[in-house]
Design an enzyme around this catalytic site. Structure first.
Site, PDB file in Angstrom:
ATOM      1  N   GLY A  18       0.813  -1.219   0.000  1.00  0.00           N
ATOM      2  CA  GLY A  18       0.000   0.000   0.000  1.00  0.00           C
ATOM      3  C   GLY A  18       0.846   1.268   0.000  1.00  0.00           C
ATOM      4  O   GLY A  18       0.602   2.174  -0.814  1.00  0.00           O
ATOM      5  N   PRO A  97      -2.400 -13.520   4.896  1.00  0.00           N
ATOM      6  CA  PRO A  97      -1.462 -14.593   5.254  1.00  0.00           C
ATOM      7  C   PRO A  97      -2.110 -15.976   5.207  1.00  0.00           C
ATOM      8  O   PRO A  97      -3.329 -16.084   5.039  1.00  0.00           O
ATOM      9  CB  PRO A  97      -1.079 -14.243   6.699  1.00  0.00           C
ATOM     10  CG  PRO A  97      -2.268 -13.508   7.230  1.00  0.00           C
ATOM     11  CD  PRO A  97      -2.861 -12.764   6.066  1.00  0.00           C
ATOM     12  N   PHE A 232       5.614 -19.729 -10.383  1.00  0.00           N
ATOM     13  CA  PHE A 232       6.651 -19.965 -11.398  1.00  0.00           C
ATOM     14  C   PHE A 232       8.003 -19.391 -10.957  1.00  0.00           C
ATOM     15  O   PHE A 232       9.043 -20.013 -11.162  1.00  0.00           O
ATOM     16  CB  PHE A 232       6.234 -19.354 -12.751  1.00  0.00           C
ATOM     17  CG  PHE A 232       5.476 -20.308 -13.623  1.00  0.00           C
ATOM     18  CD1 PHE A 232       4.274 -20.860 -13.207  1.00  0.00           C
ATOM     19  CD2 PHE A 232       5.953 -20.668 -14.883  1.00  0.00           C
ATOM     20  CE1 PHE A 232       3.559 -21.746 -14.009  1.00  0.00           C
ATOM     21  CE2 PHE A 232       5.256 -21.551 -15.693  1.00  0.00           C
ATOM     22  CZ  PHE A 232       4.052 -22.089 -15.257  1.00  0.00           C
ATOM     23  N   CYS A 282       5.421 -13.730   0.583  1.00  0.00           N
ATOM     24  CA  CYS A 282       4.443 -14.144  -0.433  1.00  0.00           C
ATOM     25  C   CYS A 282       4.669 -15.488  -1.121  1.00  0.00           C
ATOM     26  O   CYS A 282       3.705 -16.230  -1.316  1.00  0.00           O
ATOM     27  CB  CYS A 282       4.310 -13.041  -1.467  1.00  0.00           C
ATOM     28  SG  CYS A 282       3.588 -11.562  -0.729  1.00  0.00           S
ATOM     29  N   LYS A 285       3.351 -18.514   0.893  1.00  0.00           N
ATOM     30  CA  LYS A 285       1.889 -18.447   1.132  1.00  0.00           C
ATOM     31  C   LYS A 285       1.102 -18.576  -0.163  1.00  0.00           C
ATOM     32  O   LYS A 285       0.058 -19.222  -0.203  1.00  0.00           O
ATOM     33  CB  LYS A 285       1.536 -17.170   1.894  1.00  0.00           C
ATOM     34  CG  LYS A 285       0.998 -16.032   1.075  1.00  0.00           C
ATOM     35  CD  LYS A 285       0.459 -14.914   1.904  1.00  0.00           C
ATOM     36  CE  LYS A 285       0.545 -13.582   1.179  1.00  0.00           C
ATOM     37  NZ  LYS A 285      -0.201 -13.450  -0.067  1.00  0.00           N
ATOM     38  N   PHE A 344      15.016 -10.927   4.340  1.00  0.00           N
ATOM     39  CA  PHE A 344      14.873 -12.073   3.440  1.00  0.00           C
ATOM     40  C   PHE A 344      15.602 -11.881   2.117  1.00  0.00           C
ATOM     41  O   PHE A 344      15.795 -12.822   1.356  1.00  0.00           O
ATOM     42  CB  PHE A 344      13.395 -12.429   3.229  1.00  0.00           C
ATOM     43  CG  PHE A 344      12.650 -11.563   2.243  1.00  0.00           C
ATOM     44  CD1 PHE A 344      12.064 -10.372   2.647  1.00  0.00           C
ATOM     45  CD2 PHE A 344      12.520 -11.951   0.927  1.00  0.00           C
ATOM     46  CE1 PHE A 344      11.375  -9.575   1.744  1.00  0.00           C
ATOM     47  CE2 PHE A 344      11.818 -11.167   0.011  1.00  0.00           C
ATOM     48  CZ  PHE A 344      11.255  -9.972   0.421  1.00  0.00           C
TER      49      PHE A 344
HETATM   50  P1  NAD Z   1       1.408  -5.766   5.245  1.00  0.00           P
HETATM   51  O1  NAD Z   1       1.090  -6.708   6.336  1.00  0.00           O
HETATM   52  O2  NAD Z   1       2.735  -5.088   5.204  1.00  0.00           O
HETATM   53  O3  NAD Z   1       0.310  -4.589   5.219  1.00  0.00           O
HETATM   54  C1  NAD Z   1      -1.063  -4.817   5.327  1.00  0.00           C
HETATM   55  C2  NAD Z   1      -1.663  -3.682   6.166  1.00  0.00           C
HETATM   56  O4  NAD Z   1      -3.089  -3.788   6.120  1.00  0.00           O
HETATM   57  C3  NAD Z   1      -1.281  -3.728   7.645  1.00  0.00           C
HETATM   58  O5  NAD Z   1      -0.615  -2.536   7.999  1.00  0.00           O
HETATM   59  C4  NAD Z   1      -2.624  -3.887   8.378  1.00  0.00           C
HETATM   60  O6  NAD Z   1      -2.684  -3.183   9.598  1.00  0.00           O
HETATM   61  C5  NAD Z   1      -3.583  -3.296   7.370  1.00  0.00           C
HETATM   62  N1  NAD Z   1      -4.990  -3.726   7.556  1.00  0.00           N
HETATM   63  C6  NAD Z   1      -5.479  -4.978   7.715  1.00  0.00           C
HETATM   64  N2  NAD Z   1      -6.811  -4.950   7.807  1.00  0.00           N
HETATM   65  C7  NAD Z   1      -7.193  -3.649   7.722  1.00  0.00           C
HETATM   66  C8  NAD Z   1      -8.455  -2.973   7.759  1.00  0.00           C
HETATM   67  N3  NAD Z   1      -9.601  -3.649   7.871  1.00  0.00           N
HETATM   68  N4  NAD Z   1      -8.466  -1.631   7.663  1.00  0.00           N
HETATM   69  C9  NAD Z   1      -7.315  -0.931   7.525  1.00  0.00           C
HETATM   70  N5  NAD Z   1      -6.088  -1.512   7.477  1.00  0.00           N
HETATM   71  C10 NAD Z   1      -6.025  -2.858   7.561  1.00  0.00           C
HETATM   72  O7  NAD Z   1       1.158  -6.564   3.882  1.00  0.00           O
HETATM   73  P2  NAD Z   1       1.842  -6.294   2.465  1.00  0.00           P
HETATM   74  O8  NAD Z   1       3.186  -6.898   2.388  1.00  0.00           O
HETATM   75  O9  NAD Z   1       1.660  -4.851   2.127  1.00  0.00           O
HETATM   76  O10 NAD Z   1       0.904  -7.189   1.526  1.00  0.00           O
HETATM   77  C11 NAD Z   1      -0.422  -6.816   1.286  1.00  0.00           C
HETATM   78  C12 NAD Z   1      -0.984  -7.712   0.186  1.00  0.00           C
HETATM   79  O11 NAD Z   1      -0.243  -7.511  -1.024  1.00  0.00           O
HETATM   80  C13 NAD Z   1      -0.898  -9.213   0.474  1.00  0.00           C
HETATM   81  O12 NAD Z   1      -2.024  -9.842  -0.080  1.00  0.00           O
HETATM   82  C14 NAD Z   1       0.345  -9.650  -0.283  1.00  0.00           C
HETATM   83  O13 NAD Z   1       0.276 -11.001  -0.681  1.00  0.00           O
HETATM   84  C15 NAD Z   1       0.296  -8.754  -1.500  1.00  0.00           C
HETATM   85  N6  NAD Z   1       1.591  -8.464  -2.119  1.00  0.00           N
HETATM   86  C16 NAD Z   1       2.671  -8.203  -1.339  1.00  0.00           C
HETATM   87  C17 NAD Z   1       3.894  -7.870  -1.926  1.00  0.00           C
HETATM   88  C18 NAD Z   1       5.125  -7.569  -1.094  1.00  0.00           C
HETATM   89  O14 NAD Z   1       6.183  -7.411  -1.671  1.00  0.00           O
HETATM   90  N7  NAD Z   1       5.037  -7.460   0.217  1.00  0.00           N
HETATM   91  C19 NAD Z   1       3.994  -7.798  -3.322  1.00  0.00           C
HETATM   92  C20 NAD Z   1       2.862  -8.064  -4.084  1.00  0.00           C
HETATM   93  C21 NAD Z   1       1.659  -8.388  -3.468  1.00  0.00           C
HETATM   94  C1  UGA Z   2       8.249 -11.596  -5.124  1.00  0.00           C
HETATM   95  C2  UGA Z   2       8.056 -11.446  -6.645  1.00  0.00           C
HETATM   96  O1  UGA Z   2       9.343 -11.305  -7.257  1.00  0.00           O
HETATM   97  C3  UGA Z   2       7.199 -10.231  -6.962  1.00  0.00           C
HETATM   98  O2  UGA Z   2       6.939 -10.166  -8.371  1.00  0.00           O
HETATM   99  C4  UGA Z   2       5.867 -10.355  -6.205  1.00  0.00           C
HETATM  100  O3  UGA Z   2       5.068  -9.211  -6.438  1.00  0.00           O
HETATM  101  C5  UGA Z   2       6.136 -10.497  -4.730  1.00  0.00           C
HETATM  102  O4  UGA Z   2       6.978 -11.653  -4.497  1.00  0.00           O
HETATM  103  C6  UGA Z   2       4.901 -10.727  -3.919  1.00  0.00           C
HETATM  104  O5  UGA Z   2       3.889 -11.145  -4.434  1.00  0.00           O
HETATM  105  O6  UGA Z   2       5.037 -10.496  -2.723  1.00  0.00           O
HETATM  106  P1  UGA Z   2       9.793 -10.468  -3.285  1.00  0.00           P
HETATM  107  O7  UGA Z   2       9.372 -11.624  -2.462  1.00  0.00           O
HETATM  108  O8  UGA Z   2       9.648  -9.111  -2.717  1.00  0.00           O
HETATM  109  O9  UGA Z   2       8.959 -10.449  -4.672  1.00  0.00           O
HETATM  110  O10 UGA Z   2      11.307 -10.610  -3.721  1.00  0.00           O
HETATM  111  P2  UGA Z   2      12.068 -11.540  -4.784  1.00  0.00           P
HETATM  112  O11 UGA Z   2      13.112 -10.733  -5.439  1.00  0.00           O
HETATM  113  O12 UGA Z   2      11.149 -12.256  -5.663  1.00  0.00           O
HETATM  114  O13 UGA Z   2      12.801 -12.568  -3.829  1.00  0.00           O
HETATM  115  C7  UGA Z   2      12.100 -13.548  -3.099  1.00  0.00           C
HETATM  116  C8  UGA Z   2      13.089 -14.482  -2.452  1.00  0.00           C
HETATM  117  O14 UGA Z   2      13.728 -15.287  -3.431  1.00  0.00           O
HETATM  118  C9  UGA Z   2      14.207 -13.788  -1.695  1.00  0.00           C
HETATM  119  O15 UGA Z   2      14.462 -14.492  -0.502  1.00  0.00           O
HETATM  120  C10 UGA Z   2      15.382 -13.852  -2.648  1.00  0.00           C
HETATM  121  O16 UGA Z   2      16.622 -13.800  -2.006  1.00  0.00           O
HETATM  122  C11 UGA Z   2      15.131 -15.204  -3.303  1.00  0.00           C
HETATM  123  N1  UGA Z   2      15.743 -15.316  -4.639  1.00  0.00           N
HETATM  124  C12 UGA Z   2      15.333 -14.512  -5.659  1.00  0.00           C
HETATM  125  C13 UGA Z   2      16.707 -16.277  -4.862  1.00  0.00           C
HETATM  126  O17 UGA Z   2      17.082 -17.043  -3.935  1.00  0.00           O
HETATM  127  N2  UGA Z   2      17.248 -16.406  -6.106  1.00  0.00           N
HETATM  128  C14 UGA Z   2      16.873 -15.620  -7.143  1.00  0.00           C
HETATM  129  O18 UGA Z   2      17.411 -15.788  -8.251  1.00  0.00           O
HETATM  130  C15 UGA Z   2      15.893 -14.654  -6.915  1.00  0.00           C
END
Ligand code: NAD
Ligand code: UGA
Length: 462
Positions: A18, A97, A232, A282, A285, A344
């Site tokens: 966000g 999660p 993938f 991610c 999960k 990570f």
């Molecule tokens: P996060 O836990 O960092 O943030 C989620 C936030 O939502 C928290 O701060 C929580 O307090 C808030 N929240 C929960 N319920 C709420 C409500 N009812 N009203 C207001 N706030 C509320 O999670 P994130 O890493 O930002 O991931 C969010 C989503 O995006 C997940 O589904 C994740 O799979 C996806 N996603 C994450 C990444 C990443 O790199 N972290 C990348 C792509 C997609």
């Molecule tokens: C990953 C995807 O790359 C994003 O496209 C996606 O949006 C995101 O998950 C999500 O849905 O949360 P992220 O987890 O932030 O992004 O980081 P990555 O660069 O993908 O790395 C993930 C893990 O794989 C790390 O622990 C990294 O060290 C490891 N990794 C990555 C390897 O061990 N080898 C590689 O070649 C690449």
């Protein structure tokens, strides 16, 4: 309808997605007013901090975007209800999660935060609202959201003009490169059922993304594609990690193998870096979610196939812990080990599912004293992650790598932070107990150079 007629965007969830996503939208769309809301007061206070080193998410380039937009067209607030009421478009970016109890525990996504967001939107939204799934969700979640939104409408005795459409717009950013990924995405995916809503969201991105990169699909393809993309990517890591073990047994070198196969354009070079297994909130999960969905539809072979990606990932971590223990004479009791890196991956302060957690826990179980150094992860976060088996006196956190190495028998590099390559390795060697080991699980150090200093070196995959 064009973006210039849209006024207010609300994003529910001010987390790793966000915060950065909305900052990039605000920076590229000065005509929009973007409000990021969260129930977590502390998190919102950090987003509003004037000390930019205190932002809750560390991402290169994020602080300058916040400096540019915050207070102008980007706002962080706890006023969830008010923000929903004022919004034309609401992005749901809350956490999803893996469920820890009940049906599907350990596999299915816990959708309670999605449901509560949908219920809040149903209650407080006004007029027509486009609700955008930004969180990663199981296929068909849009149906649940629509049902919640529409059932609230039926109960609306005032019969106002409250209407909703739901769009899927999954996020593909990777942590550590989030701003660049958002600014220059490979593609933007928008799944929906009506062209008005799809165009509305496309128009936001068209402010900085070429139209050819905006892919539109039906809702279910969009939801499923996000899970499949992560599956993938993770599969490539498990594949190369499985081969790293074979390299160690045969004299082949994993980097050479990765290069040799990656130059085949059908395979490609990216995501072939072998390491201690994938971490992050991610990959695991989302694959487990895919496994759960496959089983739900009776596709057990499909489920087993994808589950193996997660199993190999854990196996790689256990394999690394075991060989560290073996090389230190099978005995870690009261031995100090410096752990370099707890996030990570490099360039993030996120520790969720970090391979450092499992490997550290294994070493602690053997009686080791661990001294951690990570450039961006603070002491509290390390203690929190190790909580389950913590013995205070066995867990130390240092401010420098040299301090962590002092008196240690081994250094284990678990995150590939750039600065680890240029540490004062001569001095590190001097302050350690001999024989002094370096276990390089990220293949990021110069093995020959370290050996010349006097280190015993184990480097993954060779
Ligand atoms: P996060 O836990 O960092 O943030 C989620 C936030 O939502 C928290 O701060 C929580 O307090 C808030 N929240 C929960 N319920 C709420 C409500 N009812 N009203 C207001 N706030 C509320 O999670 P994130 O890493 O930002 O991931 C969010 C989503 O995006 C997940 O589904 C994740 O799979 C996806 N996603 C994450 C990444 C990443 O790199 N972290 C990348 C792509 C997609
Ligand atoms: C990953 C995807 O790359 C994003 O496209 C996606 O949006 C995101 O998950 C999500 O849905 O949360 P992220 O987890 O932030 O992004 O980081 P990555 O660069 O993908 O790395 C993930 C893990 O794989 C790390 O622990 C990294 O060290 C490891 N990794 C990555 C390897 O061990 N080898 C590689 O070649 C690449």
């Amino acid at each position: 309808m064009k973006t210039n007629s849209i006024k207010n965007i609300c994003c529910i969830g001010a987390g790793f997605v966000g915060g950065p996503t909305m900052s990039v939208i605000a920076a590229n769309c000065p005509a929009l007013r973007v409000e990021v809301v969260d129930i977590n007061v502390e998190r919102i206070n950090s987003w509003n901090s004037n000390d930019f080193s205190k932002l809750p998410v560390f991402e290169p380039g994020l602080d300058s975007l916040i400096k540019k937009c915050r207070g102008k067209n980007l706002f962080f607030s706890n006023k969830v209800e008010e923000s929903i009421a004022n919004a034309d478009i609401i992005f749901i970016s809350v956490n999803t999660p893996t469920k820890t109890k009940g049906i599907g525990a350990g596999f299915a996504s816990d959708l309670k935060w999605i449901e509560s967001s949908a219920r809040q939107i149903a209650k407080f939204a006004k007029n027509h609202t486009v609700v955008v799934e930004k969180s990663t969700l199981p296929v068909k979640t849009a149906q649940t959201i629509k049902t919640i939104l529409n059932s609230s409408k039926q109960k609306n005795i005032e019969k106002d003009s409250k209407t909703f459409t739901v769009v899927s717009n999954p996020e593909f950013l990777a942590e550590g490169t989030a701003i660049n990924d958002l600014q220059n995405p490979d593609r933007v995916l928008i799944g929906g059922e009506d062209s008005y809503s799809i165009n509305l969201i496309s128009d936001i991105y068209r402010n900085w993304v070429d139209s050819e990169k905006i892919i539109t699909t039906n809702l279910w393809s969009s939801e499923l594609s996000k899970l499949v993309a992560n599956a993938f990517l993770a599969q490539r890591i498990s594949s190369i990690n499985s081969i790293s073990a074979l390299c160690e047994n045969t004299g082949a070198n994993i980097n050479e193998v990765a290069e040799a196969i990656g130059t085949d354009s059908r395979i490609g070079k990216k995501f072939l870096r072998s390491g201690p297994g994938f971490g992050g909130s991610c990959f695991k999960k989302d694959i487990l979610n895919l496994v759960y969905l496959s089983r739900h539809y009776g596709l057990n072979e499909v489920a087993d196939y994808w589950e193996q990606v997660v199993k190999i990932n854990l196996w790689q971590q256990r394999r690394i812990s075991s060989l560290i223990i073996r090389n230190l004479f099978g005995n870690l009791s009261h031995k100090k080990i410096a752990i370099l890196g707890f996030s990570f991956k490099a360039n993030t302060n996120d520790t969720r599912e970090s391979p450092s957690i499992n490997i550290s826990k294994d070493l602690l179980q053997e009686g080791a004293i661990l001294d951690f150094y990570d450039p961006k992860v603070n002491e509290n976060q390390i203690f929190k992650e190790l909580n389950e088996i913590i013995h205070d006196e066995n867990v130390l956190v240092s401010r420098t790598a040299l301090q962590a190495a002092n008196g240690a028998d081994a250094i284990v590099v678990l995150t590939d932070w750039d600065e680890f390559r240029s540490l004062d390795w001569d001095n590190m060697f001097k302050v350690m107990r001999k024989p002094a080991w370096v276990f390089d699980t990220r293949i990021c150090l110069d093995k020959k150079f370290l050996k010349e200093i006097g280190f015993k070196v184990w480097s993954l995959g060779s």
